[in-house]
Design a protein around this motif. Structure first.
Motif, PDB file in Angstrom:
ATOM      1  N   ILE A   1     -17.244  67.144  77.141  1.00 11.86           N
ATOM      2  CA  ILE A   1     -16.110  66.831  76.247  1.00 11.86           C
ATOM      3  C   ILE A   1     -16.448  67.357  74.867  1.00 11.86           C
ATOM      4  CG2 ILE A   1     -14.722  65.010  75.228  1.00 11.86           C
ATOM      5  CD1 ILE A   1     -15.381  63.298  77.653  1.00 11.86           C
ATOM      6  N   THR A   2     -15.469  68.101  74.249  1.00  9.06           N
ATOM      7  CA  THR A   2     -15.699  68.655  72.914  1.00  9.06           C
ATOM      8  C   THR A   2     -15.660  67.551  71.877  1.00  9.06           C
ATOM      9  OG1 THR A   2     -13.375  69.030  72.547  1.00  9.06           O
ATOM     10  CG2 THR A   2     -14.614  70.823  73.627  1.00  9.06           C
ATOM     11  N   GLU A   3     -16.222  67.870  70.708  1.00  2.00           N
ATOM     12  CA  GLU A   3     -16.229  66.888  69.604  1.00  2.00           C
ATOM     13  C   GLU A   3     -14.819  66.514  69.219  1.00  2.00           C
ATOM     14  OE1 GLU A   3     -17.841  66.445  65.001  1.00  2.00           O
ATOM     15  OE2 GLU A   3     -18.404  68.198  66.183  1.00  2.00           O
ATOM     16  N   ILE A   7     -13.072  62.777  69.108  1.00  2.00           N
ATOM     17  CA  ILE A   7     -12.372  62.187  67.950  1.00  2.00           C
ATOM     18  C   ILE A   7     -10.992  61.702  68.355  1.00  2.00           C
ATOM     19  CG2 ILE A   7     -11.361  62.691  65.695  1.00  2.00           C
ATOM     20  CD1 ILE A   7     -13.735  64.576  65.208  1.00  2.00           C
ATOM     21  N   GLU A   8     -10.293  62.508  69.133  1.00  2.00           N
ATOM     22  CA  GLU A   8      -8.942  62.122  69.554  1.00  2.00           C
ATOM     23  C   GLU A   8      -8.984  60.863  70.400  1.00  2.00           C
ATOM     24  OE1 GLU A   8      -7.320  65.479  71.571  1.00  2.00           O
ATOM     25  OE2 GLU A   8      -6.830  66.571  69.713  1.00  2.00           O
ATOM     26  N   PRO A 107      -9.587  64.032  61.406  1.00  2.00           N
ATOM     27  CA  PRO A 107     -10.348  65.272  61.200  1.00  2.00           C
ATOM     28  C   PRO A 107     -10.042  66.357  62.250  1.00  2.00           C
ATOM     29  CG  PRO A 107     -11.766  63.334  61.002  1.00  2.00           C
ATOM     30  CD  PRO A 107     -10.457  62.855  61.536  1.00  2.00           C
ATOM     31  N   GLY A 108      -9.889  67.593  61.759  1.00  2.22           N
ATOM     32  CA  GLY A 108      -9.726  68.736  62.627  1.00  2.22           C
ATOM     33  C   GLY A 108      -8.376  68.876  63.272  1.00  2.22           C
TER      34      GLY A 108
END
Length: 594
Positions: A1-3, A7-8, A107-108
């Motif tokens: 799982i990506t960062e 976050i999501e 963020p992002g």
């Protein structure tokens, strides 16, 4: 799982589980998601909101611009917050509510997370708290006491009365030391008690003095308590001005000291007994008179059984008290511990409780034993002297009668001789001697009996009935209720005034008696006869003046002087005589007649 995915997931978890209405906004402020709490709170369905509305559309017109500005600040700097993040928002049904908003950038993503909390209850609480605080301030400012709140020694609140006491405004006092409210000599006491209080030690009310701007020192009673729930040790102090109470206490102590000093040094006996006659207070003079060593030996004793030589006299005293509630100079006799009799006069009255009920008798007893002995000695001496003068006068009279008999014979024998004039003078001298002897008989009665209270109208009537008035009229206009304290021979003085007026008035038709009241009462006897010539107004009071024997005006004046009564003649010659008898305020009274 990506960062980013993590976050999501994190934000999604917060979004769904927080329990607070939340929105996710795109960069163009369009709502891209909402949680169930938002749907329930605002009344919108997801299809009505998501992708359909911009977030500012939910804000009331008055707050919309401020909230857009707040959003822009949040996007630029996460730490930038407006002081007031409360705003009014609009529900689907048109109702408005007040909420607090918190905006966080995700963020992002370029998106933002908005949480909205309903703070209506909080605002209501704040309003009530503010109102309560204002009411409390009003209450504290209405108190007559001085109220101070201090943290440590620093004052953080003072009511208006406290500020007025110090001659300053509350703003000038706040921030100063609580020690400023006390005189320097009380600073250590204040510091000590503040320390005790913060240690949880209870402090009883205590007194301090404060020097106010006028220079006067006032007494304050300090009552204080710690205030809980404060970050710092805080004390509420209520200071009550007890200066007048302290003055009253001081005056009372001084009065009690003076009273005690007077009682302890009085030569008269001061006492107090309950209604049954049991002694509950006695002065040192009373202890001495009764022959005891201390008052404690006498307290509780029944005075009627133990101290009255004749208990019946106390019953007489109580009867008089029941009638008039007070008695003055009641004569009685007491017996001391050793059986000695003491003659006293009693002045007493009932005393009562706060409800007016009689609970006892108190008064003063004056020891007149020595005075009584002296009076008895004087009376005995007077009786002996009177007996001697009567015997002497009787013997002289016998010789004088014989002398007058011989002189009368001699007078007849020498009628035509040169020695006749000498014989006449000898007879005249003998008659004068007889007159002097008769004067001593009258004078010896003066002062023999004690003065008494007499109804002046009655004795004037009695005196007028003893004089042969002829056609002269007596007008007795004296008030019926007036009594005079004078020698019992007062009736003879009135008789003498009437008899002189009838004898010497020549043209007299009326004699009038009346009174004029002032501080002294003046009894007036006036007639409408010829009166007294000016040069004889004082001579008529000289001994031996006049053409007749009997009770002269000189004797009248002497009798009146015994009780400080004076007499003068003030009439106008040709209009009648006027005698003014001046009676002092203590020598006359009014007694209502039934």
């Amino acid at each position: 799982i990506t960062e980013r995915k993590q976050i999501e997931i994190l934000y999604k978890t917060i979004f769904d589980k927080t329990g607070i209405p939340m929105l996710i906004l795109n960069e163009d402020l369009v709502i891209s998601d909402m949680n169930a709490e938002f749907e329930q709170a605002f009344g919108y369905t997801r299809s009505e909101i998501i992708g359909q509305l911009q977030w500012p559309a939910l804000i009331a017109d008055d707050d919309r611009g401020r909230m857009i500005e707040y959003y822009a600040l949040q996007k630029k700097n996460l730490s930038a917050l407006l002081e007031n993040n409360a705003f009014t928002y609009v529900l689907k049904n048109g109702e408005t509510q007040v909420g607090a908003i918190l905006i966080t950038s995700i963020p992002g993503t370029g998106k933002s997370l908005i949480s909205i909390e309903n703070i209506a209850d909080l605002l209501e609480t704040r309003t009530k708290l503010k109102s309560t605080k204002e009411e409390m301030n009003q209450l504290l400012n209405q108190l007559p006491d001085y109220v101070i709140i201090h943290e440590g020694e620093t004052i953080v609140y003072v009511n208006d009365e406290g500020a007025r006491l110090m001659g300053k405004t509350p703003e000038e006092i706040i921030g100063t030391s609580v020690l400023s409210f006390a005189a320097p000599e009380y600073h250590d006491l204040l510091i000590q008690n503040i320390g005790f209080r913060y240690q949880g030690i209870s402090i009883k009310p205590y007194l301090i003095e404060v020097a106010i701007p006028s220079g006067e020192r006032r007494w304050l009673e300090v009552r204080s308590a710690s205030l809980a729930g404060r970050l710092k040790d805080t004390t509420l102090a209520v200071l009550t001005d007890v200066t007048e109470q302290k003055k009253a206490e001081t005056a009372l102590k001084e009065s009690e000291l003076q009273y005690r000093t007077i009682i302890e040094n009085m030569q008269d006996l001061v006492y107090r007994a309950d209604i049954s006659g049991n002694l509950i207070m006695i002065s040192p003079a009373g202890v001495r008179l009764a022959g005891f060593s201390s008052a404690d030996e006498m307290i509780g004793c029944n005075i009627s059984h133990m101290f009255y030589s004749n208990p019946g006299e106390r019953e007489n005293l109580l009867e008089l008290l029941q009638k008039d509630e007070k008695v003055t100079n009641f004569p009685t006799s007491l017996v001391d511990k050793h059986g000695n009799i003491h003659q006293v006069t009693v002045s007493s009255h009932f005393y009562r409780d706060i409800h007016g009920n009689i609970i006892g008798i108190e008064g003063i007893l004056h020891d007149v034993t020595e005075i009584k002995k002296a009076e008895e000695a004087v009376l005995l001496a007077n009786r002996k002297l009177n007996l001697l003068t009567k015997i002497t006068r009787h013997d002289i009279n016998n010789q004088l009668v014989a002398l007058l008999g011989y002189l009368t014979i001699l007078d007849e024998t020498l009628k035509d001789s040169p020695e006749y004039e000498l014989a006449k003078k000898a007879v005249s001298v003998a008659e004068r001697i007889n007159s002097i002897i008769q004067f001593t008989k009258q004078y010896e009665e003066i002062g023999v009996k004690s003065p008494i209270w007499q109804n002046i109208r009655k004795i004037t009537c009695d005196a007028s009935e003893q004089v042969h008035l002829g056609s002269v009229i007596i007008k007795n206009d004296i008030s019926e209720d007036i009594e005079v304290f004078a020698d019992p021979l007062l009736v003879k003085i009135i008789y003498n005034l009437i008899e002189n007026a009838v004898r010497y008035g020549e043209t007299i038709t009326t004699i009038r008696f009346y009174e004029e009241e002032a501080s002294n009462m003046v009894l007036i006897c006036e007639d409408d006869g010829v009166g007294v010539i000016p040069e004889e107004k004082e001579r008529i009071f000289e001994r031996g003046y006049g053409r007749n024997t009997g009770l002269g005006l000189a004797l009248c004046r002497d009798i009146l002087t015994i009780t400080d009564i004076s007499i003068i003649e003030t009439g106008e010659f040709g209009s009648g005589a006027r005698f003014e008898i001046s009676i002092p305020s203590t020598g006359w009274r009014k007694i209502p007649r039934d």
